[in-house]
Design an enzyme around this catalytic site. Structure first.
Site, mmCIF file in Angstrom:
data_model
loop_
_atom_site.group_PDB
_atom_site.id
_atom_site.type_symbol
_atom_site.label_atom_id
_atom_site.label_comp_id
_atom_site.label_asym_id
_atom_site.label_seq_id
_atom_site.Cartn_x
_atom_site.Cartn_y
_atom_site.Cartn_z
ATOM 1 N N ARG A 1 32.904 38.995 -32.209
ATOM 2 C CA ARG A 1 31.676 38.715 -32.234
ATOM 3 C C ARG A 1 31.622 37.985 -31.410
ATOM 4 O O ARG A 1 32.214 37.346 -30.391
ATOM 5 C CB ARG A 1 32.103 37.423 -33.496
ATOM 6 C CG ARG A 1 31.274 36.327 -33.935
ATOM 7 C CD ARG A 1 31.425 35.641 -34.571
ATOM 8 N NE ARG A 1 30.258 34.541 -35.013
ATOM 9 C CZ ARG A 1 30.307 32.942 -34.846
ATOM 10 N NH1 ARG A 1 31.164 32.449 -33.625
ATOM 11 N NH2 ARG A 1 28.875 32.372 -34.780
ATOM 12 N N HIS B 1 22.830 31.738 -31.241
ATOM 13 C CA HIS B 1 23.815 30.495 -30.867
ATOM 14 C C HIS B 1 23.258 29.747 -29.498
ATOM 15 O O HIS B 1 24.154 29.809 -29.057
ATOM 16 C CB HIS B 1 25.289 31.474 -30.529
ATOM 17 C CG HIS B 1 26.100 31.036 -30.248
ATOM 18 N ND1 HIS B 1 27.726 31.196 -31.295
ATOM 19 C CD2 HIS B 1 27.135 29.741 -30.422
ATOM 20 C CE1 HIS B 1 28.652 30.260 -31.290
ATOM 21 N NE2 HIS B 1 27.811 29.294 -30.683
ATOM 22 N N GLU C 1 26.560 27.726 -37.009
ATOM 23 C CA GLU C 1 26.390 26.270 -37.152
ATOM 24 C C GLU C 1 25.573 25.307 -37.379
ATOM 25 O O GLU C 1 25.187 24.919 -35.926
ATOM 26 C CB GLU C 1 27.476 25.820 -35.396
ATOM 27 C CG GLU C 1 29.028 25.862 -35.232
ATOM 28 C CD GLU C 1 30.035 25.549 -34.384
ATOM 29 O OE1 GLU C 1 29.603 24.270 -34.334
ATOM 30 O OE2 GLU C 1 31.362 25.850 -34.655
ATOM 31 N N ASN D 1 34.305 28.521 -39.738
ATOM 32 C CA ASN D 1 34.149 27.712 -38.157
ATOM 33 C C ASN D 1 35.194 26.505 -38.214
ATOM 34 O O ASN D 1 34.438 25.708 -39.208
ATOM 35 C CB ASN D 1 33.244 27.859 -37.134
ATOM 36 C CG ASN D 1 33.184 28.637 -36.787
ATOM 37 O OD1 ASN D 1 33.104 29.526 -37.084
ATOM 38 N ND2 ASN D 1 31.807 28.467 -35.159
ATOM 39 N N TYR E 1 37.221 23.637 -36.531
ATOM 40 C CA TYR E 1 38.103 23.000 -35.265
ATOM 41 C C TYR E 1 39.275 21.988 -35.692
ATOM 42 O O TYR E 1 39.951 22.247 -35.262
ATOM 43 C CB TYR E 1 37.398 22.624 -34.377
ATOM 44 C CG TYR E 1 36.507 24.241 -33.390
ATOM 45 C CD1 TYR E 1 37.478 24.603 -32.651
ATOM 46 C CD2 TYR E 1 35.428 24.604 -34.232
ATOM 47 C CE1 TYR E 1 36.706 25.379 -32.029
ATOM 48 C CE2 TYR E 1 35.703 26.204 -33.638
ATOM 49 C CZ TYR E 1 35.933 26.528 -32.354
ATOM 50 O OH TYR E 1 35.203 27.648 -31.798
ATOM 51 N N GLU F 1 35.452 31.123 -36.192
ATOM 52 C CA GLU F 1 35.810 30.923 -34.879
ATOM 53 C C GLU F 1 36.929 29.887 -35.122
ATOM 54 O O GLU F 1 36.876 29.208 -37.220
ATOM 55 C CB GLU F 1 35.173 29.664 -34.420
ATOM 56 C CG GLU F 1 34.169 30.549 -33.649
ATOM 57 C CD GLU F 1 32.422 29.415 -32.769
ATOM 58 O OE1 GLU F 1 33.205 28.533 -32.617
ATOM 59 O OE2 GLU F 1 31.700 29.950 -32.668
HETATM 60 C C1 FCB Z 1 31.724 25.479 -31.687
HETATM 61 C C2 FCB Z 1 30.421 26.686 -31.219
HETATM 62 C C3 FCB Z 1 31.333 27.646 -29.745
HETATM 63 C C4 FCB Z 1 32.156 26.752 -29.120
HETATM 64 C C5 FCB Z 1 33.402 26.143 -30.143
HETATM 65 C C6 FCB Z 1 34.056 25.389 -29.168
HETATM 66 O O1 FCB Z 1 31.760 24.943 -32.067
HETATM 67 O O2 FCB Z 1 30.426 27.562 -31.818
HETATM 68 O O3 FCB Z 1 30.441 27.838 -28.798
HETATM 69 O O4 FCB Z 1 31.735 25.739 -28.144
HETATM 70 O O5 FCB Z 1 32.637 25.070 -31.022
#
Ligand code: FCB
Length: 464
Positions: free
Chosen positions: A79, A123, A168, A301, A303, A364
């Site tokens: 990607r 992006h 995002e 995504n 995290y 992600e």
């Molecule tokens: C996400 C972004 C990516 C990167 C990660 C750590 O929010 O999409 O570009 O910065 O965080």
């Protein structure tokens, strides 16, 4: 107890992700136009280490080597994002053929290496000339996005089988237009709400264009999504949960899945003075139908979760949106994000139950840990390996519940320019030596290669 083996479904795609501004460099080469991230990083005070993406990982010149490294890792999908100002230096109108050719060669190189390209069209690197005319707070930027999507998909649509419109939107809205921590550095929530609408609208308008130019392709959008977890001190109340979920998740998911903007959040924003009394006066007839265009997959995504807190301090008492709680009782990665693998399982299950996307990809997931080469040049990033393993375990549990998860992309293929943090945060499977652009496979990369080879991994035995 012998270790248990996890096997992923046949055809599950193993990938890694990057984005144009974070890796390409060559910021003003071959007639590329200026982007809002060029402008933002060149403005002193915006980036923690005063760095820029001018050179970054020099991927624009080293993409051959990078594709070879990906092939060596056995990656099945990659990607990346297309830089809008490389294609249209002023955002619309004149097309820069050299920019288009760069991505065309990259796609060919990936396919030759047996790697499925997953381009993302936006992006975050908006052409600066569109920003000069108001950027995403203007409807005309959504129109320009469709022109751009058309040009790119005419060129690549015969070979690309997976398109992602946006990365995002929440981050563009909140980080870029509410908190001012990302380009274009604005702090104007009323304008940010317009931005959110125009981002979603541009997605919805682009979907039929991508389908027309790339008839065999799947089309989707990537959202950053957050499981909402009750924090300590009586924060499990439903209204707190609803508000957090509305702010982070539903504001984007609901319109995309045909449910209009969430009425409770519209009321909240009117009360807080962020929207006028008549509400969403920038939404025109037909917009919501366009936004709800049928997609083939949802890119997720993940995290970190959002831990709720009560609004208790005098500073945040009147601020309806400060709902994040960071408690010392959790594990954090170097960038300060909480590591909470089980949140991924909750999130995927919830998305499936609530919105029924036909398919999902984790577009992600990854961690910033600074571990660098030891005396022998080896990068022992055991913490990243554990992070990825634990999240894959959680994803697998969701798969066992029937969630249609079709692939997983590590963020990131390589260390890169981490937006306002600069180069201080490293998310890569590959270590980058920014002095000489040498790439080193970290231990996590070697482990990931084995996971791909075996389509799974052995879970270490756990004590009860
Ligand atoms: C996400 C972004 C990516 C990167 C990660 C750590 O929010 O999409 O570009 O910065 O965080």
């Amino acid at each position: 107890m012998p270790p248990r083996r996890l096997t992923f479904p046949e055809g599950f795609l193993w990938g890694a992700a990057t984005s144009a501004y974070q890796i390409e460099g060559a910021w003003n080469e071959d007639d590329k136009g200026e982007s809002i991230w060029d402008r933002f990083s060149h403005t002193p005070g915006n980036i923690l280490d005063n760095s820029t993406g001018d050179i970054a990982c020099d991927h624009y010149h080293r993409w051959h080597e990078d594709v070879a490294l990906m092939k060596g890792l056995g990656l099945e999908a990659y990607r990346f994002s297309v830089s809008w100002p490389r294609i249209l230096p002023t955002g619309h109108g004149r097309v820069n053929q050299v920019g288009l050719d760069f991505y065309s060669r990259l796609v060919d190189g990936l396919l030759e290496a047996g790697i499925e390209p997953f381009p993302t069209l936006y992006h975050w690197d908006l052409p600066q000339s569109l920003q000069d005319k108001g950027g995403w707070s203007e409807r005309s930027t959504a129109e320009a996005f469709v022109e751009y999507a058309d040009i790119v998909s005419r060129k690549l649509g015969d070979r690309v089988k997976h398109w992602i419109t946006h990365n995002e939107p929440w981050s563009t809205v909140v980080m870029g237009h509410k908190l001012g921590m990302h380009a274009p550095g604005q702090k104007d929530f009323p304008a940010a709400l317009k931005v959110s609408h125009h981002l979603l609208l541009s997605h919805g308008w682009a979907v039929p264009v991508l389908r027309r130019n790339s008839p065999d392709a799947e089309v989707g959008i990537t959202l950053v999504l957050f499981p909402i977890v009750p924090g300590p001190s009586n924060t499990a109340a439903l209204p707190v949960f609803r508000k957090c979920d509305g702010y982070f998740n539903r504001w984007f998911l609901d319109p995309l899945y045909g449910r209009h903007y969430p009425a409770d959040m519209v009321a909240e924003y009117i009360n807080a003075g962020y929207l006028p009394a008549e509400g969403l006066n920038f939404v025109r007839p037909g917009d919501l139908e366009a936004i709800a265009a049928q997609t083939d997959f949802l890119g997720v995504n993940y995290y970190t979760p959002v831990i709720t807190r009560r609004r208790v301090t005098p500073e945040n008492e009147n601020e309806p949106l400060t709902l994040l709680y960071n408690g010392p009782e959790y594990d954090y990665t170097d960038i300060g994000m909480m590591a909470y693998p089980d949140g991924l399982r909750h999130l995927l299950n919830r998305l499936y139950f609530d919105y029924q996307p036909g398919k999902m990809y984790i577009t992600e997931n990854g961690a910033s840990y600074s571990d660098g080469p030891d005396g022998k040049g080896r990068v022992r990033d055991q913490r990243r390996l554990n992070f990825l393993r634990d999240h894959l375990l959680a994803a697998h549990r969701a798969l066992e519940c029937g969630v249609p998860l079709a692939g997983y992309f590590v963020w990131s293929l390589m260390d890169n320019f981490e937006w306002s943090f600069g180069y201080g945060q490293r998310f890569g499977l590959l270590w980058i030596d920014y002095e000489n652009q040498r790439r080193i496979l970290k231990d996590s990369a070697l482990w990931y290669k084995q996971v791909i080879d075996e389509n799974g991994f052995a879970v270490p035995a756990r004590s009860p």
